[in-house]
Scaffold this motif. Structure first.
Motif, PDB file in Angstrom:
ATOM      1  N   VAL A 154      11.408  -0.772  -1.017  1.00 39.58           N
ATOM      2  CA  VAL A 154      11.514  -1.253   0.253  1.00 39.58           C
ATOM      3  C   VAL A 154      10.587  -0.412   0.729  1.00 39.58           C
ATOM      4  CG1 VAL A 154      12.830  -1.284   2.246  1.00 39.58           C
ATOM      5  CG2 VAL A 154      13.830  -2.001   0.094  1.00 39.58           C
ATOM      6  N   VAL A 155      10.592   1.036   0.430  1.00 35.48           N
ATOM      7  CA  VAL A 155       9.498   1.953   0.999  1.00 35.48           C
ATOM      8  C   VAL A 155       8.180   1.636   0.690  1.00 35.48           C
ATOM      9  CG1 VAL A 155       8.638   4.325   1.052  1.00 35.48           C
ATOM     10  CG2 VAL A 155      11.207   3.931   1.158  1.00 35.48           C
ATOM     11  N   ALA A 156       7.719   1.267  -0.483  1.00 28.60           N
ATOM     12  CA  ALA A 156       6.526   0.704  -0.838  1.00 28.60           C
ATOM     13  C   ALA A 156       6.130  -0.573  -0.040  1.00 28.60           C
ATOM     14  CB  ALA A 156       6.466   0.731  -2.101  1.00 28.60           C
ATOM     15  N   LEU A 157       7.186  -1.340  -0.017  1.00 30.73           N
ATOM     16  CA  LEU A 157       6.708  -2.676   0.560  1.00 30.73           C
ATOM     17  C   LEU A 157       6.420  -2.364   2.123  1.00 30.73           C
ATOM     18  CD1 LEU A 157       6.940  -5.899   1.134  1.00 30.73           C
ATOM     19  CD2 LEU A 157       9.462  -5.577   1.682  1.00 30.73           C
ATOM     20  N   GLU A 158       7.107  -1.758   2.910  1.00 26.78           N
ATOM     21  CA  GLU A 158       6.847  -1.595   4.223  1.00 26.78           C
ATOM     22  C   GLU A 158       5.516  -0.670   4.599  1.00 26.78           C
ATOM     23  OE1 GLU A 158      10.660   0.656   5.652  1.00 26.78           O
ATOM     24  OE2 GLU A 158      11.552  -1.451   5.625  1.00 26.78           O
ATOM     25  N   ALA A 159       5.087   0.022   3.457  1.00 30.47           N
ATOM     26  CA  ALA A 159       3.743   0.776   3.597  1.00 30.47           C
ATOM     27  C   ALA A 159       2.601  -0.057   3.200  1.00 30.47           C
ATOM     28  CB  ALA A 159       3.642   2.152   2.937  1.00 30.47           C
ATOM     29  N   CYS A 160       2.992  -1.211   2.344  1.00 27.10           N
ATOM     30  CA  CYS A 160       1.786  -2.131   1.916  1.00 27.10           C
ATOM     31  C   CYS A 160       1.184  -2.630   2.998  1.00 27.10           C
ATOM     32  CB  CYS A 160       2.467  -3.047   0.899  1.00 27.10           C
ATOM     33  SG  CYS A 160       0.932  -3.911   0.121  1.00 27.10           S
ATOM     34  N   GLU A 161      -0.258  -2.779   3.116  1.00 24.59           N
ATOM     35  CA  GLU A 161      -1.252  -3.759   4.002  1.00 24.59           C
ATOM     36  C   GLU A 161      -1.927  -4.478   3.302  1.00 24.59           C
ATOM     37  OE1 GLU A 161      -2.968  -0.825   6.520  1.00 24.59           O
ATOM     38  OE2 GLU A 161      -0.897  -0.071   7.426  1.00 24.59           O
ATOM     39  N   VAL A 162      -2.440  -5.380   3.810  1.00 22.18           N
ATOM     40  CA  VAL A 162      -3.204  -6.504   3.177  1.00 22.18           C
ATOM     41  C   VAL A 162      -4.689  -5.772   3.235  1.00 22.18           C
ATOM     42  CG1 VAL A 162      -4.594  -8.796   3.329  1.00 22.18           C
ATOM     43  CG2 VAL A 162      -2.366  -8.391   4.048  1.00 22.18           C
ATOM     44  N   GLY A 163      -5.537  -6.070   1.819  1.00 20.79           N
ATOM     45  CA  GLY A 163      -6.609  -5.435   1.497  1.00 20.79           C
ATOM     46  C   GLY A 163      -6.542  -3.911   1.046  1.00 20.79           C
ATOM     47  N   THR A 164      -5.304  -3.488   0.874  1.00 17.97           N
ATOM     48  CA  THR A 164      -5.207  -2.137  -0.010  1.00 17.97           C
ATOM     49  C   THR A 164      -4.609  -2.210  -1.147  1.00 17.97           C
ATOM     50  OG1 THR A 164      -3.212  -1.558   1.316  1.00 17.97           O
ATOM     51  CG2 THR A 164      -5.114  -1.159   2.300  1.00 17.97           C
ATOM     52  N   SER A 165      -4.714  -1.232  -1.984  1.00 20.08           N
ATOM     53  CA  SER A 165      -3.901  -1.268  -3.255  1.00 20.08           C
ATOM     54  C   SER A 165      -3.637   0.096  -3.686  1.00 20.08           C
ATOM     55  CB  SER A 165      -5.104  -1.717  -4.364  1.00 20.08           C
ATOM     56  OG  SER A 165      -4.579  -1.624  -5.708  1.00 20.08           O
ATOM     57  N   SER A 166      -2.278   0.197  -3.862  1.00 19.13           N
ATOM     58  CA  SER A 166      -1.731   1.437  -4.116  1.00 19.13           C
ATOM     59  C   SER A 166      -0.682   1.533  -5.499  1.00 19.13           C
ATOM     60  CB  SER A 166      -0.796   1.967  -3.003  1.00 19.13           C
ATOM     61  OG  SER A 166      -1.536   2.128  -1.861  1.00 19.13           O
ATOM     62  N   VAL A 167      -0.830   2.727  -5.873  1.00 17.76           N
ATOM     63  CA  VAL A 167       0.119   2.973  -7.339  1.00 17.76           C
ATOM     64  C   VAL A 167       1.058   4.112  -7.089  1.00 17.76           C
ATOM     65  CG1 VAL A 167       0.123   3.314  -9.613  1.00 17.76           C
ATOM     66  CG2 VAL A 167      -1.718   1.979  -8.712  1.00 17.76           C
ATOM     67  N   TYR A 168       2.463   3.834  -7.357  1.00 18.45           N
ATOM     68  CA  TYR A 168       3.182   4.908  -7.199  1.00 18.45           C
ATOM     69  C   TYR A 168       4.149   4.887  -8.426  1.00 18.45           C
ATOM     70  CZ  TYR A 168       2.350   4.246  -2.195  1.00 18.45           C
ATOM     71  OH  TYR A 168       1.600   4.207  -1.020  1.00 18.45           O
ATOM     72  N   ASN A 169       4.382   6.349  -8.995  1.00 14.20           N
ATOM     73  CA  ASN A 169       5.329   6.463  -9.847  1.00 14.20           C
ATOM     74  C   ASN A 169       6.779   6.647  -9.380  1.00 14.20           C
ATOM     75  OD1 ASN A 169       3.243   7.056 -11.908  1.00 14.20           O
ATOM     76  ND2 ASN A 169       3.245   9.254 -11.775  1.00 14.20           N
ATOM     77  N   VAL A 170       7.673   5.888 -10.002  1.00 14.92           N
ATOM     78  CA  VAL A 170       9.144   6.063  -9.672  1.00 14.92           C
ATOM     79  C   VAL A 170       9.974   6.653 -10.743  1.00 14.92           C
ATOM     80  CG1 VAL A 170      10.971   4.705  -8.866  1.00 14.92           C
ATOM     81  CG2 VAL A 170       8.834   3.785  -8.411  1.00 14.92           C
ATOM     82  N   GLY A 171      10.091   7.963 -10.559  1.00 17.11           N
ATOM     83  CA  GLY A 171      10.949   8.933 -11.696  1.00 17.11           C
ATOM     84  C   GLY A 171      11.494   9.839 -10.949  1.00 17.11           C
ATOM     85  N   CYS A 172      12.502  10.522 -11.536  1.00 18.63           N
ATOM     86  CA  CYS A 172      13.150  11.685 -10.963  1.00 18.63           C
ATOM     87  C   CYS A 172      13.645  12.887 -11.468  1.00 18.63           C
ATOM     88  CB  CYS A 172      14.246  10.910 -10.082  1.00 18.63           C
ATOM     89  SG  CYS A 172      15.150  12.582  -9.022  1.00 18.63           S
TER      90      CYS A 172
END
Length: 281
Positions: free
Chosen positions: A188-206
């Motif tokens: 949900v956090v990543a969805l709300e930060a995503c914008e058309v024309g951009t590409s991002s990668v995030y690690n999800v671990g803890c």
């Protein structure tokens, strides 16, 4: 949203609703081109995801994980797209892995995910979509039923619903664990930060932990030892896969349930084992 009824998908659906979004589960087969109308984002969770199985049937893994992603992308224009990928795309390292760490898939499964990542990133670069890839490490807790996963298997053994578990090597190999609820919050956090024309990668671990750490935690939480058969180490197995999730944390993601004992306790309670020795404190 694909994979909405699965283990991770169910948690993501709940989190989306809590945060005011309206998830629309897809019932369409990934082998067919999608027609995506009246949606502003797609979360793609459906995949073939068993590492050992992928060695025996690599073509079906590529067909599902890459072909299915292509079929989704063909139906998009101007939407956001979130892809669930895996921390196993990385080259193993003793140091925590960042999103810039070298990729070196070690199975057909992880190779298919790396290829899907590339297709998604290039599509975003064309301006057609906004893209975010989340590389999930070891998701656990929440009543997981997949006993090929180490925490799930160990807790099932303690509960008496699995006969025992095999550990390859000396149990000191380290993996990174994260609770499924925290994974859902990450989407949900990543969805709300995503914008058309951009590409991002995030690690999800803890939480980095060894197999022995997991076994000790299960024994402490449940008061029951796990029946383990020790096997020779698998040649070439990564000794350490740990996530640096600082980029995701910078977006505001804060894991709340991913301490090892919390994950184990949550999984134990979800199994509702027969009466017996309780947690030791």
């Amino acid at each position: 949203m694909t994979g909405a009824t699965g283990y991770v998908g169910s948690a993501v659906v709940r989190e989306l609703r809590v945060r005011g979004h309206e998830p629309v589960p897809s019932c369409q087969r990934l082998s067919e081109p999608f027609e995506l109308r009246d949606v502003d984002a797609v979360i793609h969770l459906a995949a073939a995801a068993r590492v050992r199985e992928s060695f025996h049937d690599p073509l079906s893994y590529w067909e599902t994980n890459v072909g299915g992603t292509l079929n989704l992308l063909k139906g998009l224009q101007g939407q956001r797209f979130l892809l669930a990928s895996t921390g196993t795309v990385y080259r193993p390292s003793e140091a925590p892995l960042t999103e810039e760490s070298a990729r070196e898939p070690s199975s057909p499964y992880s190779a298919s995910k790396a290829a899907a990542e590339d297709v998604v990133a290039w599509t975003a670069r064309s301006g057609r979509i906004g893209a975010t890839t989340l590389r999930l490490f070891n998701v656990a807790g929440g009543g997981d039923k997949d006993t090929t996963r180490v925490i799930t298997r160990a807790v099932a053994c303690a509960a008496g619903t699995a006969p025992g578990m095999e550990v390859y090597g000396d149990g000191t190999a380290v993996r990174d664990f994260v609770h499924v609820r925290d994974v859902a919050a990450a989407f949900v956090v990543a969805l709300e930060a995503c914008e058309v024309g951009t590409s991002s990668v995030y690690n999800v671990g803890c939480t980095p932990a060894s197999v022995r750490d997991v076994l000790d935690s299960v024994a402490s939480v449940t008061g029951r030892a796990v029946d383990v058969s020790w096997k020779p180490a698998v040649p070439g197995e990564a000794r350490s896969l740990r996530a640096d999730a600082s980029r995701l944390r910078a977006l505001g993601w804060e894991p709340r349930s991913s301490a090892l004992d919390e994950i184990v306790t949550d999984q134990w309670l979800a199994l509702a084992p027969a009466p017996g020795p309780g947690p030791s404190r």
